[in-house]
Design a protein around this motif. Structure first.
Motif, mmCIF file in Angstrom:
data_model
loop_
_atom_site.group_PDB
_atom_site.id
_atom_site.type_symbol
_atom_site.label_atom_id
_atom_site.label_comp_id
_atom_site.label_asym_id
_atom_site.label_seq_id
_atom_site.Cartn_x
_atom_site.Cartn_y
_atom_site.Cartn_z
ATOM 1 N N UNK A 79 1.415 -3.913 3.131
ATOM 2 C CA UNK A 79 1.651 -4.441 1.792
ATOM 3 C C UNK A 79 2.605 -3.503 1.050
ATOM 4 N N UNK A 80 3.724 -4.073 0.646
ATOM 5 C CA UNK A 80 4.771 -3.357 -0.075
ATOM 6 C C UNK A 80 4.901 -3.925 -1.476
ATOM 7 N N UNK A 81 5.367 -3.103 -2.402
ATOM 8 C CA UNK A 81 5.617 -3.571 -3.759
ATOM 9 C C UNK A 81 7.039 -3.260 -4.177
ATOM 10 N N UNK A 82 7.636 -4.182 -4.919
ATOM 11 C CA UNK A 82 8.983 -3.988 -5.452
ATOM 12 C C UNK A 82 8.846 -3.336 -6.820
ATOM 13 N N UNK A 83 9.033 -2.014 -6.855
ATOM 14 C CA UNK A 83 8.838 -1.275 -8.100
ATOM 15 C C UNK A 83 9.879 -1.617 -9.167
#
Length: 174
Positions: A79-83
């Protein structure tokens, strides 16, 4: 099964049988993540599904400790997040992780949250750097965690509601 009962039974599972997680169950787990609440409905997450055994084995080395179960997992969801989209990407991605963790358990699939953000990999680098090199995700995406998935060898006992630390609940003021 009601939601509280699902939560009571949800436990981290680190030992897997080697049996495959069905594509139908994997899809439901991913849908649970995609349906997650997110601040202002931005949904800053991206998921990388890994089923390749060679890659899972390499991923098992992504932390100094606490990631070896990936060697025997059938698959994993990174799980990645676009900061760049929101300052609450960590919270949003954590909600998605929790929803997938709950869904997996409700389907009889074992899962374990492997924290990635702020963790170290062997060789004087971060877990995020290690997985970015392995999985080729862009620099503006930040690693939150990985959810290992597999059919459980055993499932720990459910939590007992009567043993919850209710002293941690304060009403009206601390």
């Amino acid at each position: 099964m009601d939601v509280l009962e699902t939560m009571r039974k949800r436990r981290s599972v680190r030992s897997y049988t080697g049996e495959a997680v069905t594509e139908e169950n994997l899809l439901k787990i991913l849908q649970a993540g995609l349906l997650s609440a997110s601040g202002r409905g931005i949904r800053p997450w991206e998921f990388i599904v890994v089923r390749d055994k060679k890659t899972l084995k390499a991923m098992a080395g992504c932390r100094v400790s606490g990631s070896k179960m990936l060697e025997s997992a059938d698959c994993a969801v990174v799980v990645l997040g676009d900061e760049s989209k929101t300052d609450v990407w960590v919270e949003d991605c954590s909600i998605a992780m929790a929803n997938m963790h709950l869904m997996a358990d409700s389907l009889g699939v074992g899962s374990c949250w492997i924290q990635g953000r702020l963790r170290e990999a062997p060789g004087n680098r971060t877990t995020e750097e290690y997985l970015r090199e392995l999985l080729h995700y862009p620099e503006h995406y930040r690693l939150e965690a990985t959810l290992s998935l597999g059919m459980p060898q055993a499932h720990p006992a459910a939590y007992e509601l009567g043993q919850l630390a209710m002293e941690k609940v304060h009403r009206e003021a601390f």
